[in-house]
Scaffold this motif. Structure first.
Motif, mmCIF file in Angstrom:
data_model
loop_
_atom_site.group_PDB
_atom_site.id
_atom_site.type_symbol
_atom_site.label_atom_id
_atom_site.label_comp_id
_atom_site.label_asym_id
_atom_site.label_seq_id
_atom_site.Cartn_x
_atom_site.Cartn_y
_atom_site.Cartn_z
ATOM 1 N N GLY A 22 0.796 -1.217 0.000
ATOM 2 C CA GLY A 22 0.000 0.000 0.000
ATOM 3 C C GLY A 22 0.836 1.279 0.000
ATOM 4 O O GLY A 22 2.069 1.252 0.025
ATOM 5 N N GLN A 23 0.103 2.384 -0.035
ATOM 6 C CA GLN A 23 0.756 3.691 -0.080
ATOM 7 C C GLN A 23 1.524 3.961 1.211
ATOM 8 O O GLN A 23 1.105 3.565 2.288
ATOM 9 C CB GLN A 23 -0.303 4.796 -0.204
ATOM 10 N N GLU A 24 2.613 4.673 1.048
ATOM 11 C CA GLU A 24 3.299 5.207 2.224
ATOM 12 C C GLU A 24 2.427 6.334 2.781
ATOM 13 O O GLU A 24 1.956 7.196 2.053
ATOM 14 C CB GLU A 24 4.669 5.752 1.802
ATOM 15 N N ARG A 25 2.177 6.266 4.096
ATOM 16 C CA ARG A 25 1.364 7.335 4.674
ATOM 17 C C ARG A 25 1.890 7.717 6.050
ATOM 18 O O ARG A 25 1.140 8.152 6.912
ATOM 19 C CB ARG A 25 -0.104 6.912 4.739
ATOM 20 N N GLY A 26 3.161 7.528 6.255
ATOM 21 C CA GLY A 26 3.784 7.969 7.502
ATOM 22 C C GLY A 26 3.539 6.997 8.629
ATOM 23 O O GLY A 26 2.820 6.011 8.482
ATOM 24 N N PRO A 27 4.160 7.295 9.796
ATOM 25 C CA PRO A 27 4.058 6.378 10.935
ATOM 26 C C PRO A 27 2.643 6.292 11.488
ATOM 27 O O PRO A 27 1.792 7.133 11.180
ATOM 28 C CB PRO A 27 5.016 6.980 11.965
ATOM 29 N N ARG A 28 2.392 5.305 12.282
ATOM 30 C CA ARG A 28 1.078 5.139 12.908
ATOM 31 C C ARG A 28 0.760 6.375 13.733
ATOM 32 O O ARG A 28 1.620 6.886 14.436
ATOM 33 C CB ARG A 28 1.077 3.925 13.840
ATOM 34 N N TRP A 42 -7.693 6.646 8.434
ATOM 35 C CA TRP A 42 -6.253 6.385 8.252
ATOM 36 C C TRP A 42 -6.027 4.944 7.772
ATOM 37 O O TRP A 42 -5.169 4.662 6.949
ATOM 38 C CB TRP A 42 -5.544 6.629 9.590
ATOM 39 N N ARG A 46 -8.181 6.198 1.018
ATOM 40 C CA ARG A 46 -6.992 6.597 0.253
ATOM 41 C C ARG A 46 -7.364 7.550 -0.867
ATOM 42 O O ARG A 46 -8.456 7.453 -1.446
ATOM 43 C CB ARG A 46 -6.358 5.366 -0.406
ATOM 44 N N GLU A 55 5.162 3.896 -2.260
ATOM 45 C CA GLU A 55 4.465 2.766 -1.662
ATOM 46 C C GLU A 55 5.437 1.732 -1.103
ATOM 47 O O GLU A 55 6.645 1.770 -1.350
ATOM 48 C CB GLU A 55 3.511 2.136 -2.680
#
Lengths: 80, 406, 980, 220
Positions: A22-28, A42, A46, A55
């Motif tokens: 999946g897409q990179e979306r930063g840390p939790r 979150w 998307r 990704e």
């Protein structure tokens, strides 16, 4: 069109050796004060315009390493 | 003798500056919605915008199987009504959609799968949809040539036979709906690519296209696999991943496969088309993309699976592979929504690989939704909001791995 | 017989006759024949009947470009007679015809074409709708060609697969491909050369024209010998390419000869670069009755004579549009075939001087600016009508063979699958690449080159170009520029012929654009009239290019004709999308040898020896039950009352170590993992971000920052991926070792388990020294050290031994020996399933699904609610759904005795509403009643509630029953047996 | 976790795979029955498939592995590089991980005490492909480029063979060694022999590998 991905350990390999992460979306996100809606957005929602995105991929059939790459969903090619 | 006088199925229309209703996507969903807006709700100003030619996307790329053997009652009801629409539409449109009511057979390859099948059959019968649990011998009566031995890695334990299912000529549905919509005044614009959506004061006001700007009061996004890319123009995030799914056909044969069949364990489904080819579809590629790329991998995968299920297929040859987009949601059920952040903006998306069989019925209710502004009861289970409340539809039992959805 | 003796170009060995049968009639061909050439040589002219109109069809191409000559060969339908090499004893039958294709009872359909315009069926048969199924079954029977026997297995010959890696894949073994392969090979590159025919040389193999002092076929032969001898060049003949896929993956298949160890071999070649030198094919001339048996391509007539030594006809008319066609006519004339006339669609003066001189030397009537406008004769050609393209004059001739084309067109299929951008070239009048994908090169006659020197030179240029592209791998690039300079000095692409179709088209006759689907010129017009006015839509509406020949016959002509009919310039024409696979591979070949590679436990043969019935569980083959009782009553009873042993080796087993090991555990497990202790099993579970149960298992601390943990068998393969994914942004320092296969495991369970274990080890395994949930290292037998975990999944006293896999069979023998006095016996997955269900323990995927969270299924107690720093995966979802109404909950059921028992998958209903379903239900000897584990809506999920169950037992047979909701912990609810 | 055999020598341990051919010479070693030579093996130039599952192997992981000397061996600098040190071979798998295999006839070390080590001998099936025709055999089994002339042998390739993830070390065109998860051992070896048969693949004993490995070191 079978494309290839560049594994930072193994080099270029057939995409079917990898798992899509999946897409990179930063840390939790931090959990204090995180609303249910924020969490589920979150987790599942998307924005996928037809343009290159960063990704995650996992080389499950090879070295077992997660890595990031930028790929264009309009061409299925890695963008360097 | 109308078939002897070739006349245009749908009329070219001038691009007007403003339409009451604009539908993005000239596939089955978009055309059906437009058709019902005109036919049932008497709306005279409707435009369908298609970036290529009508039926270019999933509508012309699916394997044309129709059925109503879903897992939950909400879904079964919707798809059952969809099934009943094929003969009705054939008549209404005066266009033979070639509905072949051959039934479908879902094979079960384990005790657990048979338990799932028992649950499906029980659900269907409870709501009055025909389905039967078959043992392996009965499966082979429906599909001669199935390998019932323990040679296959996943031997056949039985199946779910669903007599109301069948196949429909997919292109005919597109053309028939275009014919019917056009005859009722809908403007179909091909080669009209949407490049942006205009809003003002929280309302949708129009679209910018490759052929010029068009104003509208209500806008429906019914772009199949491209739905998330269209929504992205307004910055709308969706729980939808567009994935390619591949299909292929063999050389044509005289009829020998009289029922469509599928196997979850082998990730295949197949039917023999009216032309005699075995049309078969595979699993999806896992990465989001907007290509229609086919891969050598699936050609081989599909052959491996098919010959194990049915050894006679060793004697056939593949002649064509293609792919289309499946707009997958985490619970494999669609999203039909009118509260999408902008007044007048409607979304019909997330059909995954069920978009063909649901086309006309989804169009019927989306038209009602868009015309009245009130969500029809039957669409209640398909709200977008369910994903924000962790209430999945139950269409699939399997917990989806994050791989696709993370 | 009508065989010629063509000399050195012939590949047929007349000294080796091969007997075969056609329609049951004995015939003779020769080694080297294809099925088609043998049939033609034996006098067969009508090969089959067409799809829609049942028109007689004959030999048209030699490369399988249409389905005209598809046959059933030895019972295998739809085999291509043109490309299948003849073998002795073949039984050949025509298709889509009853009996002799010369006499077909559906032949009358040809007269009814007026009633069958393009897409006519969309406008017919649906009123009244009740009659549609009848029409439909008739249509269905008329469609299709070959007859497949669903009971047959078609296991003819060995199928293999081969995977190649190359710097260059050269597609096409003609002079250009060979030159490219040599040039690339000399540069030190790894080269694979793929040629679909049986020998190298392309069209040069049958051309005898003298060129620079030697006939062309010898020049090709010399080149082929060099290629065969080249060290780096791997040559594959009889190997059609099926496609070029992303980043130059080339696929195809090789057809074995009788000397090969395989019948067909599927191959895939991952190449850095690709040279496409696929050559040209005839562009069909669209004229009236252009499908009659006796109308054929230039190459077909020429190869019949030169390659197969078959006299193609007695009196031959030529209507061609380029020099190659003229050369063919002259050559046939030289072989003693009577040439009636030669028409050239080009004007006078456009012919090459050499060929024109040769023509003038012969007394063959030559008609420039003319083309054949009609074939005469019903079942085979008896004559033709010749017309001037400028209109007006027409003239009738007698002939028995009509060789016709509209010139040559490049074989664009491979380039199209490689996603090259193609455009119509108004000079060559064929499609030429305007943009090539990275690493793809083109060479040879498909670029429009005609001069043999130019063709070879273009191959060399491509070969060195490829070498340059491959860069670092080069031994020498020196001289790479020279071939390019050399090539520039040679003749460039020749002018093609832009004729769209023959004059007087369609007047009272069918002119076919597509042979397979009987698609006519008139059908193109009808499609346009319906609004389906681009090739892609006409293809779907009228079937152009949808038959086995795909785009090959219709492709360029369809696009040109549509543009012409719409009044658009021809260069705006876009052919339909070419889709792979190009040379249709059989499913048997694609499927390959079909190995079933799966996992077996170290005890597989021991279990098999005890009558295990195996089932696939994930990657593993596991024992479901033993003997012939699938309900496993004895296995269950033995565990409850005595002692049983389960091979639990597929259980996921891992080691995690490093400074951040605990952080990682805290992230993925729901419990507070800091409470994991040495010597103690800490049970916990993993969820996904939606709070759905993904996995469960135990964790044992082994030392500082060092843990041993187990996962469910199904999740073992995903565990490393899962840990690393959910910590991917954290830069934590921890290491995972997958021990799943390193360690086998045996679960000894039952009230006598301890007594068995005592006989195996001198270590103290008493309840005091080794209590419930303890984990110890014990030494078993002759010194095998095993980890022993005291767990209770099946609800009894049980010890799970984890030992290195190679020792496990030895351990098994010890256990069976030690347990013999008690009557120990193995139990399988189904017994375990029943035992754990009686205990109320869930199995992931059976009592959990997408709609339920950890708390929904009664396991919320393990979730450490206070922890927000670890960002546990799933915790926010559990928090959000904690008290949410309307969710499904896991409950126990006690089924009331009745006529019919519910089964797994039975629904829980409230009136006509479905409110849940039964996941697992069994009639239990242990309990003395039938229990069930069910997911039901929270509103019904309270103890004591009476609920209704129903399921479909058989068609029309609905079984209903009732049950009481209770705690799912049916058996030993206080866990006394586990702790005993 | 190394069991110590006491008392009389005994074949405690079982390899994950077995071949149909008849052993001509065997040896009992550390609880394993090792086939040194199969009947009819002599004179066959190859290719041969040798079961080496009894050879000891270790996994070593540490975030600072590059700077360490596990078992006294230098860690290859780049991913995919293989170091050959007497009887031991060390494969650099990724940033943090190496595999160490004992393949030669020299001394057999004990598992060191450091946390980073895990003995994984029983976790794999270890197979060697020896002799003429090895590349063609492997072309029937995997799309991996195991003979890339641009790489200096010996080198490591991690990827699928017959769809099973493997760690493959190419020593020379006639010597390739691979590990795969033990559970696949039996069906994998059967499939390899079936597919390799058309290229002449037959089972071989440990001795043919030992000879080739001793020679193969010239490539390192």
């Amino acid at each position: 069109m079978t494309f290839r991905l560049t594994c930072p350990v193994c080099g270029k390999r057939d995409v079917y050796e990898f798992t899509f992460g999946g897409q990179e979306r930063g840390p939790r996100p931090e959990q204090d004060g995180l609303s249910a809606e924020e969490h589920f957005r979150w987790t599942q929602f998307r924005l996928i315009p037809n343009e290159p995105q960063e990704e995650w991929w996992y080389h499950g059939q090879g070295c077992g390493v997660w890595f990031r790459t930028t790929r264009d969903p309009g061409t299925n090619r890695e963008v360097r | 003798m109308s078939w002897l006088r070739p006349r245009r199925l749908w009329r070219p229309a001038p691009l007007e500056r403003h339409y009451e209703f604009v539908i993005i996507g000239g596939g089955i969903h978009g055309l059906a919605t437009a058709y019902y807006l005109a036919r049932t709700h008497g709306i005279e100003s409707v435009a369908v915008l298609e970036s290529h030619y009508i039926g270019f996307g999933g509508s012309g790329r699916n394997t044309a199987i129709v059925r109503a053997n879903q897992r939950t009652v909400e879904n079964v009801r919707l798809y059952e009504e969809g099934l009943k629409l094929w003969p009705v539409l054939t008549d209404e449109l005066d266009f033979n959609l070639m509905f072949f009511n051959c039934g479908t057979l879902n094979l079960g390859h384990s005790e657990a799968a048979m338990n799932g099948i028992r649950m499906l059959a029980s659900t269907h019968n409870l709501v009055g949809v025909k389905s039967e649990v078959l043992d392996p011998q009965q499966c082979a009566e429906v599909i001669p040539g199935l390998d019932l031995s323990d040679r296959p890695a996943f031997p056949i334990h039985g199946g779910l036979y669903h007599p109301p299912g069948g196949i429909v000529r997919h292109d005919a549905v597109v053309w028939g709906l275009a014919k019917g919509a056009s005859a009722r005044g809908v403007h179909i614009h091909q080669g009209c690519e949407v490049q942006g959506i205009d809003t003002s004061d929280g309302r949708v006001t129009g679209v910018r296209t490759s052929l010029g700007s068009i104003g509208c009061d209500r806008l429906g996004i019914m772009a199949g696999g491209y739905g998330s890319a269209v929504a992205a123009m307004l910055g709308i995030e969706l729980p939808i991943h567009p994935l390619t799914i591949q299909a292929m056909v063999t050389h044509p044969f005289k009829p020998f496969l009289h029922t469509a069949f599928s196997s979850g364990a082998y990730h295949v489904y197949a039917n023999q088309t009216l032309k005699g080819e075995i049309a078969t579809g595979a699993h999806m590629d896992p990465q989001v993309n907007y290509t229609n790329d086919a891969t050598a991998y699936y050609l081989k995968h599909q052959a491996e699976a098919l010959v194990e299920l049915m050894p006679a297929l060793r004697g056939v040859r593949f002649m064509r592979i293609w792919s289309g987009l499946a707009d997958m949601t985490p619970d494999m059920a669609p999203i039909m929504e009118g509260e999408l952040g902008y007044e007048g903006l409607y979304l019909d998306a997330g059909w995954g690989y069920f978009g063909f069989k649901s086309g006309p019925v989804a169009g019927k209710y989306m038209a009602q939704y868009m015309a009245s502004g009130e969500r029809p009861e039957i669409l209640a289970p398909f709200r977008l909001g369910r994903f924000l409340e962790n209430r999945y539809s139950g269409e699939t039992a399997a917990v989806m791995k994050y791989g696709h959805w993370d | 017989m009508s065989r010629l003796r063509p000399g050195e170009t012939c590949r047929v060995d007349f000294s080796r006759p091969l007997e075969f049968s056609f329609l049951g009639r004995e015939m003779t061909g020769y080694a080297g024949d294809t099925v088609a050439s043998a049939l033609y040589g034996a006098g067969v002219r009508i090969f089959g009947r067409s799809l829609k109109y049942h028109r007689p069809r004959g030999l048209y191409s030699m490369e399988g470009e249409s389905a005209n000559t598809f046959m059933s060969i030895d019972g295998v339908p739809n085999e291509c007679a043109e490309t299948t090499e003849l073998r002795a004893g073949m039984a050949i039958e025509p298709q889509n015809v009853r009996g002799d294709p010369g006499r077909d009872r559906f032949g009358f359909l040809d007269a009814f074409d007026r009633l069958m315009p393009a897409g006519f069926y969309y406008h017919l048969f649906h009123r009244p709708y009740a009659l549609w199924p009848l029409f439909q079954s008739g249509l269905r029977r008329m469609a299709g060609t070959g007859v497949l026997d669903p009971g047959a297995e078609y296991r003819n010959g060995v199928r293999t697969e081969r995977y190649l890696n190359a710097d260059v894949a050269v597609i096409g073994g003609g002079p250009a491909g060979m030159a490219a392969a040599l040039a690339a090979g000399e540069s030190g590159l790894r080269v694979c050369l793929f040629e679909r025919r049986g020998r190298l040389g392309g069209q040069m193999t049958w051309r005898v024209r003298d060129f620079e002092g030697e006939p062309l076929y010898r020049r090709a032969g010399a080149l082929a010998a060099r290629v065969r001898a080249a060290e780096n060049v791997n040559v594959f003949t009889r190997s059609p390419v099926t496609g070029v896929w992303g980043e130059n993956l080339v696929t195809g298949f090789a057809v074995g000869t009788e000397d090969d160890p395989f019948r067909e071999c599927h191959w895939e070649c991952r190449a850095t670069t690709v040279v496409v030198a696929a050559g040209c094919m005839d562009r069909p001339l669209v004229f009236n009755h252009n499908d009659r048996p006796g109308v054929m391509q230039v190459g077909t007539a020429w190869r019949l004579a030169r390659t197969y030594g078959v006299r193609p006809g007695k009196s031959v008319a030529f209507s061609v549009a380029d020099d190659l066609g003229l050369e063919a006519a002259i050559d046939l004339d030289d072989m003693g075939v009577r040439i009636r006339f030669i028409a050239d669609a080009r004007e006078s003066g456009q012919q090459g001087p050499e060929v024109f001189d040769a023509l003038c030397d012969r007394a063959i009537p030559f008609f420039p600016g003319c083309a054949v406008s009609r074939a005469v004769g019903r079942k085979r050609v008896r004559g033709c009508v010749l017309r001037s393209l400028k209109g007006g004059r027409s003239r009738r001739f007698r002939c028995d063979l009509l060789v016709a084309n509209a010139g040559m067109q490049p074989r664009i299929g491979i380039l199209a699958t490689a996603k090259a951008r193609l455009a119509y070239c108004t000079h060559t009048h064929g499609y030429q690449p305007t943009e090539l994908p990275p690493g793809v090169f083109v060479a040879g006659s498909m670029t429009g080159l005609r001069d043999p020197r130019s063709i070879e030179a273009s191959g060399r240029v491509a070969g060195y170009g490829v070498a340059e592209w491959c860069g670092g791998r080069l031994k020498s690039v020196a001289g790479a520029r020279a071939p390019a300079r050399e090539a520039e000095a040679l003749p460039g692409p020749g002018a093609g012929c832009g004729i769209i179709h023959a004059p007087a088209i369609g007047r009272g006759a069918k002119a076919f654009v597509d042979l397979d689907e009987d698609g006519t010129y008139k059908n193109v017009k009808e499609s346009i009239a319906r609004g389906l006015d681009v090739p892609e839509l006409a293809k779907r509406f009228a079937g152009f290019g949808l038959g086995p020949g795909q785009y090959r016959v219709a492709g360029q002509n369809l696009a040109m004709i549509m543009a012409d009919l719409r009044g658009d310039p021809v260069e705006t024409a876009h052919p339909t999308t070419v889709r792979p696979p190009l040379g249709a591979p059989s499913l048997a070949t694609l499927a390959g040898p079909g190995h079933d590679v799966h996992k077996r436990t170290p005890l597989h043969s021991e279990l098999a020896g005890r009558g295990a019935v195996f089932r696939r569980a994930g990657a593993w083959q596991r024992a479901r039950h033993f003997g012939d009782d699938p309900s496993c009553r004895d296995e269950i009873r033995n565990v409850r009352t005595n002692v049983g042993v389960l091979d639990s080796s597929p259980l996921g087993k891992f080691r995690i170590h490093g400074p951040d090991a605990l952080n990682a555990l805290q992230r993925v497990y729901m419990s507070d993992m800091s409470k994991a202790r040495p010597g103690r099993c800490k049970y916990s579970a993993m969820c996904n971000d939606m709070g759905q149960l993904m996995d469960d298992g135990v964790v044992v601390a082994e030392g500082p920052g060092d843990y041993y943990f187990t996962t469910s068998s199904a999740r073992a393969g995903d565990t490393v991926e899962w840990f690393r994914f959910h910590t991917r942004h954290d830069d934590w320092d921890y290491n995972l070792v997958n021990l799943t296969d390193v360690l086998g495991s045996l679960n000894i369970a039952g009230p006598n388990a301890r007594r068995v274990l005592e006989r195996l080890t001198r270590d103290n395994v008493s309840n005091q020294a080794f209590p419930y949930l303890a984990c110890r290292r014990i030494t078993v037998g002759d010194g095998v050290e095993a980890r022993c975990l005291r767990l209770g999944f099946v609800g009894e006293l049980s010890f799970e031994l984890h030992a290195p896999a190679s020792y496990v069979p030895y351990l098994w023998d010890l256990v069976m020996e030690a347990g013999a006095d008690f009557g120990i016996r193995p139990f399988g997955l189904e017994a375990q399933n029943c035992l754990r269900a009686e205990k109320g323990h869930v199995i992931i995927g059976m009592e959990s699904e997408q709609r339920v969270t950890l708390t929904d299924i009664g396991m919320g107690w393990m979730w450490d609610r206070e922890d927000t720093v670890s960002k546990k995966v799933g915790a926010p979802a559990l928090r959000a759904c904690d008290r949410q109404p309307g969710r499904l909950n896991l409950v126990g059921l006690r089924v009331e005795e009745g006529a019919k028992a519910p089964r797994d998958g039975t629904l829980v209903v409230d009136g006509d509403k479905i409110v849940g379903y039964v996941c697992t239900t069994r009639s239990s000897d242990t309990l003395g009643w039938q229990y069930g584990l069910a997911l039901v809506h929270r509103e019904h999920a309270f103890p004591g509630r009476r609920i209704h169950l129903c399921h479909e037992e058989a068609p029309g047979q609905r079984v209903t029953s009732t049950a009481f909701v209770m705690s799912p912990h049916f058996y030993d609810p206080r866990g006394e047996r586990l702790r005993s | 976790m190394t069991p110590q055999a006491s008392g009389r020598p005994r074949a405690f341990r079982r390899s994950p795979c077995s071949f149909d051919s008849k052993p001509a010479e065997t040896e009992l070693r550390g609880g394993w029955t090792v086939v040194l030579r199969y009947e009819g093996e002599d004179g066959h130039p190859g290719p041969r498939l040798v079961d080496l599952s009894h050879r000891r192997r270790w996994d070593f992981q540490d975030s600072g592995v590059a700077a360490l000397r596990p078992m006294g061996l230098a860690v290859p600098e780049r991913f995919g590089e293989v170091g050959a040190h007497g009887p031991l071979v060390i494969n650099r798998m990724n940033r943090t991980q190496v595999a160490i295999w004992h393949l030669g006839t020299g001394p057999l070390p004990d598992t060191p005490e450091e946390t980073g080590f895990t003995e994984t001998t029983d976790g794999h099936c270890l197979l060697a492909f020896v002799g003429d025709g090895v590349p063609e055999v492997l072309e029937h089994l995997t799309a991996l480029d195991l003979f890339d002339p641009a790489r200096a042998a010996p080198f490591l390739t991690q990827g699928p063979v017959l769809h099973v993830p493997c760690q493959v070390v190419t020593f020379a065109p006639d010597l390739v060694v691979m590990t795969l998860a033990r559970g696949y051992g039996k069906t994998f070896a059967e499939a390899v022999l079936a597919s390799g048969a058309i290229a002449g693949l037959r089972p071989g004993g440990e001795r043919v590998f030992q000879r080739a490995f001793a020679e193969g070191k010239r490539f390192s």
